[in-house]
Design a protein around this motif. Structure first.
Motif, mmCIF file in Angstrom:
data_model
loop_
_atom_site.group_PDB
_atom_site.id
_atom_site.type_symbol
_atom_site.label_atom_id
_atom_site.label_comp_id
_atom_site.label_asym_id
_atom_site.label_seq_id
_atom_site.Cartn_x
_atom_site.Cartn_y
_atom_site.Cartn_z
ATOM 1 N N LEU A 1 0.824 -1.213 0.000
ATOM 2 C CA LEU A 1 0.000 0.000 0.000
ATOM 3 C C LEU A 1 0.859 1.264 0.000
ATOM 4 O O LEU A 1 0.496 2.263 -0.632
ATOM 5 C CB LEU A 1 -0.950 -0.011 1.194
ATOM 6 N N ALA A 2 1.998 1.216 0.674
ATOM 7 C CA ALA A 2 2.914 2.361 0.661
ATOM 8 C C ALA A 2 3.497 2.556 -0.736
ATOM 9 O O ALA A 2 3.588 3.686 -1.229
ATOM 10 C CB ALA A 2 4.020 2.169 1.692
ATOM 11 N N ASP A 3 3.874 1.474 -1.384
ATOM 12 C CA ASP A 3 4.401 1.552 -2.753
ATOM 13 C C ASP A 3 3.363 2.116 -3.714
ATOM 14 O O ASP A 3 3.713 2.791 -4.685
ATOM 15 C CB ASP A 3 4.866 0.186 -3.243
ATOM 16 N N GLU A 4 2.079 1.857 -3.443
ATOM 17 C CA GLU A 4 0.992 2.379 -4.279
ATOM 18 C C GLU A 4 0.655 3.833 -3.937
ATOM 19 O O GLU A 4 -0.170 4.452 -4.602
ATOM 20 C CB GLU A 4 -0.261 1.511 -4.113
ATOM 21 N N GLY A 5 1.255 4.358 -2.867
ATOM 22 C CA GLY A 5 1.004 5.743 -2.469
ATOM 23 C C GLY A 5 -0.280 5.936 -1.680
ATOM 24 O O GLY A 5 -0.725 7.066 -1.484
ATOM 25 N N LEU A 6 -0.870 4.842 -1.187
ATOM 26 C CA LEU A 6 -2.135 4.931 -0.462
ATOM 27 C C LEU A 6 -1.945 5.141 1.041
ATOM 28 O O LEU A 6 -2.842 5.657 1.712
ATOM 29 C CB LEU A 6 -2.981 3.689 -0.713
ATOM 30 N N ILE A 7 -0.795 4.725 1.560
ATOM 31 C CA ILE A 7 -0.486 4.935 2.969
ATOM 32 C C ILE A 7 0.968 5.386 3.102
ATOM 33 O O ILE A 7 1.779 5.214 2.191
ATOM 34 C CB ILE A 7 -0.718 3.668 3.825
ATOM 35 N N SER A 8 1.254 5.938 4.248
ATOM 36 C CA SER A 8 2.618 6.295 4.612
ATOM 37 C C SER A 8 2.969 5.486 5.859
ATOM 38 O O SER A 8 2.147 5.376 6.776
ATOM 39 C CB SER A 8 2.689 7.796 4.907
ATOM 40 N N VAL A 9 4.175 4.932 5.890
ATOM 41 C CA VAL A 9 4.558 4.047 6.992
ATOM 42 C C VAL A 9 5.907 4.472 7.557
ATOM 43 O O VAL A 9 6.853 4.716 6.808
ATOM 44 C CB VAL A 9 4.657 2.576 6.514
ATOM 45 N N ASP A 10 5.978 4.556 8.884
ATOM 46 C CA ASP A 10 7.257 4.663 9.582
ATOM 47 C C ASP A 10 7.583 3.252 10.052
ATOM 48 O O ASP A 10 6.742 2.591 10.674
ATOM 49 C CB ASP A 10 7.157 5.606 10.782
#
Length: 89
Positions: free
Chosen positions: A52-61
């Motif tokens: 989902l981060a790679d798709e730009g839908l979420i941001s993850v630390d």
């Protein structure tokens, strides 16, 4: 290893949990809160978050062990979930 259908379900569960957090005026969830909300094993949760981060839908630390510490729905993720909500109802 999770099947394609399971992986899609995991990603949808992550998005829904984050979208519910936004509707409760929370801008992000801790990795532990997200894991509890979606009830996924750590490895599957991390894989869903990476996708989902790679798709730009979420941001993850991430922690140094590559598990999510904080997860946030991006503007694009919010738009995606609002579109899904419109389709459903």
């Amino acid at each position: 290893m999770a099947t394609l259908r399971e992986r899609r379900q995991y990603r949808e569960a992550v998005l829904r949990a984050l979208y519910l957090a936004v509707t409760d005026n929370r801008t992000s969830l801790s990795g532990d809160a997200l894991r509890e909300a979606v009830d996924l094993p750590g490895q599957d949760l991390a894989a869903a978050c990476r996708y989902l981060a790679d798709e730009g839908l979420i941001s993850v630390d991430w922690t140094s062990h590559r598990t999510p510490t904080t997860v946030t729905l991006t503007h694009e993720g919010l738009r995606h979930m609002e579109t899904e909500e419109d389709r459903e109802g």
